[in-house]
Design a protein around this motif. Sequence first.
Motif, short mmCIF file in Angstrom:
data_model
loop_
_atom_site.label_atom_id
_atom_site.label_comp_id
_atom_site.label_asym_id
_atom_site.label_seq_id
_atom_site.Cartn_x
_atom_site.Cartn_y
_atom_site.Cartn_z
N SER A 269 0.81 -1.22 0.00
CA SER A 269 0.00 0.00 0.00
C SER A 269 0.85 1.27 0.00
CB SER A 269 -0.93 -0.01 1.22
OG SER A 269 -0.19 -0.05 2.42
N GLN A 270 2.10 1.18 0.43
CA GLN A 270 2.94 2.37 0.51
C GLN A 270 3.96 2.46 -0.62
OE1 GLN A 270 4.45 1.72 4.53
NE2 GLN A 270 3.07 3.30 5.33
N ALA A 271 3.69 1.75 -1.71
CA ALA A 271 4.65 1.72 -2.81
C ALA A 271 4.96 3.11 -3.35
CB ALA A 271 4.13 0.82 -3.94
N ARG A 272 3.94 3.91 -3.51
CA ARG A 272 4.16 5.25 -4.06
C ARG A 272 4.99 6.11 -3.13
NH1 ARG A 272 -1.08 7.76 -6.62
NH2 ARG A 272 -0.75 5.83 -7.80
N ALA A 273 4.82 5.94 -1.84
CA ALA A 273 5.59 6.71 -0.86
C ALA A 273 7.07 6.32 -0.91
CB ALA A 273 5.03 6.48 0.54
N PHE A 274 7.34 5.02 -1.07
CA PHE A 274 8.73 4.57 -1.17
C PHE A 274 9.37 5.09 -2.46
CE2 PHE A 274 7.44 1.14 1.85
CZ PHE A 274 8.43 1.35 2.80
N ASP A 283 7.13 3.51 -9.33
CA ASP A 283 5.86 2.94 -8.87
C ASP A 283 5.10 2.45 -10.09
OD1 ASP A 283 3.51 2.32 -7.54
OD2 ASP A 283 2.76 4.39 -7.70
N LEU A 284 5.06 1.13 -10.27
CA LEU A 284 4.36 0.54 -11.41
C LEU A 284 2.95 0.12 -11.01
CD1 LEU A 284 6.97 -1.81 -13.13
CD2 LEU A 284 6.29 0.49 -13.79
N THR A 285 2.01 0.47 -11.84
CA THR A 285 0.63 0.05 -11.60
C THR A 285 0.32 -1.17 -12.45
OG1 THR A 285 -0.07 2.32 -11.11
CG2 THR A 285 -1.78 0.74 -11.72
N ILE A 286 -0.09 -2.25 -11.82
CA ILE A 286 -0.43 -3.49 -12.51
C ILE A 286 -1.95 -3.58 -12.59
CG2 ILE A 286 -0.16 -5.99 -12.56
CD1 ILE A 286 2.46 -4.45 -12.71
N PRO A 287 -2.51 -3.46 -13.78
CA PRO A 287 -3.98 -3.49 -13.90
C PRO A 287 -4.54 -4.87 -13.58
CG PRO A 287 -2.98 -3.42 -16.06
CD PRO A 287 -1.86 -3.25 -15.08
N GLU A 288 -5.80 -4.91 -13.26
CA GLU A 288 -6.49 -6.16 -12.94
C GLU A 288 -6.38 -7.15 -14.10
OE1 GLU A 288 -11.06 -7.69 -11.94
OE2 GLU A 288 -10.54 -5.57 -11.83
N GLY A 289 -5.98 -8.39 -13.78
CA GLY A 289 -5.93 -9.46 -14.76
C GLY A 289 -4.72 -9.45 -15.67
N LEU A 290 -3.78 -8.52 -15.50
CA LEU A 290 -2.66 -8.42 -16.43
C LEU A 290 -1.79 -9.67 -16.43
CD1 LEU A 290 -0.92 -6.68 -18.38
CD2 LEU A 290 0.38 -5.94 -16.38
N LEU A 291 -1.54 -10.23 -15.26
CA LEU A 291 -0.62 -11.35 -15.14
C LEU A 291 -1.26 -12.68 -15.53
CD1 LEU A 291 1.10 -10.31 -11.80
CD2 LEU A 291 1.84 -9.82 -14.13
N ASN A 292 -2.58 -12.79 -15.39
CA ASN A 292 -3.29 -14.00 -15.81
C ASN A 292 -4.74 -13.62 -16.01
OD1 ASN A 292 -4.78 -16.52 -15.78
ND2 ASN A 292 -2.91 -17.48 -15.02
N ILE A 302 -3.02 -3.20 -8.56
CA ILE A 302 -2.06 -3.15 -7.46
C ILE A 302 -0.83 -2.33 -7.87
CG2 ILE A 302 -2.79 -5.42 -6.63
CD1 ILE A 302 -0.12 -6.50 -7.68
N SER A 303 -0.04 -1.96 -6.88
CA SER A 303 1.18 -1.17 -7.12
C SER A 303 2.40 -2.01 -6.78
CB SER A 303 1.17 0.10 -6.26
OG SER A 303 0.14 0.97 -6.67
N LEU A 304 3.40 -1.90 -7.63
CA LEU A 304 4.69 -2.55 -7.38
C LEU A 304 5.80 -1.52 -7.47
CD1 LEU A 304 4.53 -5.79 -9.57
CD2 LEU A 304 4.10 -5.60 -7.12
N LEU A 305 6.83 -1.73 -6.69
CA LEU A 305 8.05 -0.94 -6.81
C LEU A 305 8.97 -1.63 -7.82
CD1 LEU A 305 8.69 -0.13 -3.06
CD2 LEU A 305 8.16 1.54 -4.84
N SER A 306 9.63 -0.83 -8.67
CA SER A 306 10.44 -1.45 -9.71
C SER A 306 11.73 -0.68 -9.98
CB SER A 306 9.66 -1.57 -11.02
OG SER A 306 10.46 -2.16 -12.02
N PRO A 307 12.89 -1.30 -9.71
CA PRO A 307 14.14 -0.78 -10.27
C PRO A 307 14.24 -1.21 -11.73
CG PRO A 307 14.57 -2.70 -8.88
CD PRO A 307 13.08 -2.46 -8.85
N VAL A 308 15.32 -0.83 -12.39
CA VAL A 308 15.55 -1.28 -13.77
C VAL A 308 16.91 -1.96 -13.85
CG1 VAL A 308 14.10 0.41 -14.93
CG2 VAL A 308 16.45 1.01 -14.38
#
Length: 498
Positions: A269-274, A283-292, A302-308
């Motif tokens: 829940s605090q991904a954007r703050a980090f 801060d990557l936003t993963i839309p509903e159903g994207l992964l399956n 959902i939100s994910l933190l992502s380096p490159v």
Amino acid sequence: MHVLKQAGLFVRANLWIVPLVALIVWVLFRFLDPAPPRSIVMTTGTENGGYHQFGLALKERLAEEGLEVKLVTSRGSLDNIERLTNGSGDVQLGIIQSGIEKLVDRRKRDQLEGMATLYHEPLWLFQRTDSEPISSAQTDAQADVVQDDNSGDETTDGDADAANSTASNSTASNVTEIRRLTDLVGRRVSLGSEGSGTWAVVRSLFQVQGDMASWDSRGDGQWQALDGRAAADALYAGELDAAFFVLPADNALITELINAPNVELVNLSQARAFAARLPYLEDLTIPEGLLNIRRNVPDQEISLLSPVATLVGNEYFHPALTALVLSAAKEVLRDGNLLDAPGQYPAALPMDLDMSAEAEYYHESGTPFLQRYLPFWIASIVDRYIVLVIPLIVIMMPLIRSMGPIYIWRIRSRVYRWYEQLRRIDHLIVKGEIKDRLDQEIQGLHQLEDELTRVEVPLSYAHELYELHLHIRYMINRLEAMRPDRQDDQSDGTVVPA
């Protein structure tokens, strides 16, 4: 024959330029970059990790171009930085996770040159939804059921029922227990293998949160340092409550975890703050159903933190290989993945490290001109010798222009040097010192006349030679007129012919 003699005169007059050109060529070769090697060593990551998988694909692509890439596995980004900066030169190329370079001292960081960012590699946190172990057979069966979920292929009713049943069971037992890092305290968690990118980014999250005490105590001994495969297996076996992974979205291990029963992806829940506090994380936003899509994973946005992932080189990496490596990386990454659009990578940004000049040129202008039309190795040779020829031409132009004046000076000097003798005789006459040396000087002038008959000059300078003949004859007559016997004859009235 006369033309050949004139050419010989020209060559002899400018022989000085031969050692000078040899010296210039030697200096230019001395400072010319050596030819690029046919083999390089690249440090990647664990065998099941995304870095190594990318390295394998890059190796295969570069082999088609005649460049051998030797891959060396490692524990992760920190290991890669250590190998690239230890001064041995055994490794020339590597992949590191963005932000990892901030964990090493400035001296090591300055030894690295950024070449490109390659792809997002999100920080995934998976948790168990129950404590019952998952057998490998269950995991394999689940993966088989959902293998082509997003391809649009037809499925049998039995497959659909199995998938719906699995999704229902997952939803029924889906209890979102972990929402923040603080929820990990008191749970069995894998932090990634020590020294890996996963380990480093999770540590930075606890540091920003101001909870290094929990990190230092490793959750009172319940947090473990496991690599990706070991962490996934421990999660399936019920030996872990949660596990962190830093892997690209299309990695086989992430696909397996997404499709595994009783395992779910945590929405921090605090991904954007980090992300706001750590610039190298997005801060990557993963839309509903994207992964399956069929199983609707995730079942909400959902939100994910992502380096490159970042491709870097050191001082031992030959700069001429930059465009070749980046072009190969572009081919490997051209189709993108669920999180990266086709053609988005390799890219210049975000890049915390100083970028090499060759990499900057590639990102701004694309493949160098010669490499667009010639094979790389031929283009490299031509490019290197153009670098040699251009300064050689710049230096040689004034030297070549000077050859004509020097030739003229050398030819005229063959004539003018005899005037020195005439001038000396003039001085003797003026000083009155010539009387005792008349016969000697006259004899010397006759010898000079004989020598002049053997002097060869181009026709365009013959008039100067004949003028010298006239001047020598004039001086001979003048000296003969000064002989005592000639003067006596003149005093008797006898005319002595000149």
